[in-house]
Design a protein around this motif. Sequence first.
Motif, PDB file in Angstrom:
ATOM      1  N   PRO A 188       7.482   6.283   5.616  1.00 35.91           N
ATOM      2  CA  PRO A 188       6.029   6.380   5.765  1.00 35.91           C
ATOM      3  C   PRO A 188       5.393   5.023   6.068  1.00 35.91           C
ATOM      4  CG  PRO A 188       6.736   7.327   3.661  1.00 35.91           C
ATOM      5  CD  PRO A 188       7.952   6.837   4.365  1.00 35.91           C
ATOM      6  N   PHE A 189       5.968   3.953   5.493  1.00 39.04           N
ATOM      7  CA  PHE A 189       5.450   2.626   5.796  1.00 39.04           C
ATOM      8  C   PHE A 189       5.608   2.300   7.276  1.00 39.04           C
ATOM      9  CE2 PHE A 189       7.027  -1.660   6.786  1.00 39.04           C
ATOM     10  CZ  PHE A 189       5.801  -2.312   6.796  1.00 39.04           C
TER      11      PHE A 189
ATOM     12  N   TRP B 230       0.838  -1.217   0.000  1.00 40.04           N
ATOM     13  CA  TRP B 230       0.000   0.000   0.000  1.00 40.04           C
ATOM     14  C   TRP B 230       0.865   1.256   0.000  1.00 40.04           C
ATOM     15  CZ3 TRP B 230      -5.332   0.832   0.171  1.00 40.04           C
ATOM     16  CH2 TRP B 230      -5.805   2.017   0.739  1.00 40.04           C
ATOM     17  N   GLU B 231       1.903   1.280   0.850  1.00 42.69           N
ATOM     18  CA  GLU B 231       2.766   2.455   0.920  1.00 42.69           C
ATOM     19  C   GLU B 231       3.646   2.602  -0.316  1.00 42.69           C
ATOM     20  OE1 GLU B 231       3.140   5.196   2.822  1.00 42.69           O
ATOM     21  OE2 GLU B 231       1.224   4.570   3.649  1.00 42.69           O
ATOM     22  N   PHE B 232       4.134   1.491  -0.861  1.00 45.48           N
ATOM     23  CA  PHE B 232       4.906   1.616  -2.099  1.00 45.48           C
ATOM     24  C   PHE B 232       4.021   2.152  -3.228  1.00 45.48           C
ATOM     25  CE2 PHE B 232       6.187  -0.187  -6.248  1.00 45.48           C
ATOM     26  CZ  PHE B 232       7.342   0.556  -6.414  1.00 45.48           C
ATOM     27  N   PHE B 233       2.800   1.712  -3.261  1.00 48.18           N
ATOM     28  CA  PHE B 233       1.850   2.128  -4.291  1.00 48.18           C
ATOM     29  C   PHE B 233       1.649   3.647  -4.279  1.00 48.18           C
ATOM     30  CE2 PHE B 233      -2.727   2.683  -5.492  1.00 48.18           C
ATOM     31  CZ  PHE B 233      -2.653   2.220  -6.798  1.00 48.18           C
ATOM     32  N   PHE B 234       1.323   4.200  -3.107  1.00 45.79           N
ATOM     33  CA  PHE B 234       1.043   5.634  -3.018  1.00 45.79           C
ATOM     34  C   PHE B 234       2.315   6.478  -2.899  1.00 45.79           C
ATOM     35  CE2 PHE B 234      -3.039   3.907  -1.490  1.00 45.79           C
ATOM     36  CZ  PHE B 234      -3.888   4.567  -2.358  1.00 45.79           C
ATOM     37  N   ARG B 235       3.221   6.086  -2.012  1.00 45.53           N
ATOM     38  CA  ARG B 235       4.387   6.920  -1.724  1.00 45.53           C
ATOM     39  C   ARG B 235       5.610   6.531  -2.542  1.00 45.53           C
ATOM     40  NH1 ARG B 235      -0.046   8.364   1.025  1.00 45.53           N
ATOM     41  NH2 ARG B 235       0.093   6.531   2.354  1.00 45.53           N
ATOM     42  N   GLY B 236       5.443   5.579  -3.449  1.00 44.23           N
ATOM     43  CA  GLY B 236       6.526   5.228  -4.360  1.00 44.23           C
ATOM     44  C   GLY B 236       6.086   5.357  -5.803  1.00 44.23           C
TER      45      GLY B 236
END
Length: 204
Positions: A184-185, A121-127
């Motif tokens: 962030p993750f 989820w974090e890689f998707f949005f913040r990556g």
Amino acid sequence: MKTLLGERLRFDWKIVLITVVSTLLLMVDAYHRLTPDKGYDRTVLYLLIPLVIVLVVFRENPKEYGFSLGDWKVGLILTVIGILLIAPVLWLVSRGEAMRAYYQPQMSGLPWNTFLDLFGWEFFFRGFILFGYARKFGPEALWLQAVPFALAHVGKPEVETLSTIFGGFAFGWIAWRTRSFVYPFLIHWFVASFVILVAGGVFG
């Protein structure tokens, strides 16, 4: 030159692909189960598929999309500060009836269930989305990635959902500052796990 249909539109094909794919992946997540475990679903949808696109379609290094430790010294400092600042707020908010009703059933499986749920989820949005958009839009990408992040929370308790446009921006800024989605993750992993524990009555 104008035609019957107006001016010819010129698109950045990577921006188009990121926008279309990210929107479709969010919809698939909302409507379908791919495996018996939602965490595995989100690992496939939000981590593996974007990584394949970066590697195979874009032919780029995932490091350019925040898939690295980045500035780890700053990242760890921001992670600790973020956790210390947000923990008291979470403790107060998570004791509400809506939060208890929503999160108490998620007590079993901690912390593995929240790890699986949030790493991709974090890689998707913040990556994938953040750094993909940043090449075209610069810092405006911080707000652009926060919008689908907030909308993806619709259906959760209102007090949580209303905060996510700002939380999404804050997570994005940390990723932007450190050039990594890892920090962030880590904060989000703490947030999710702590909320579930408080809602479940572990901390009163």
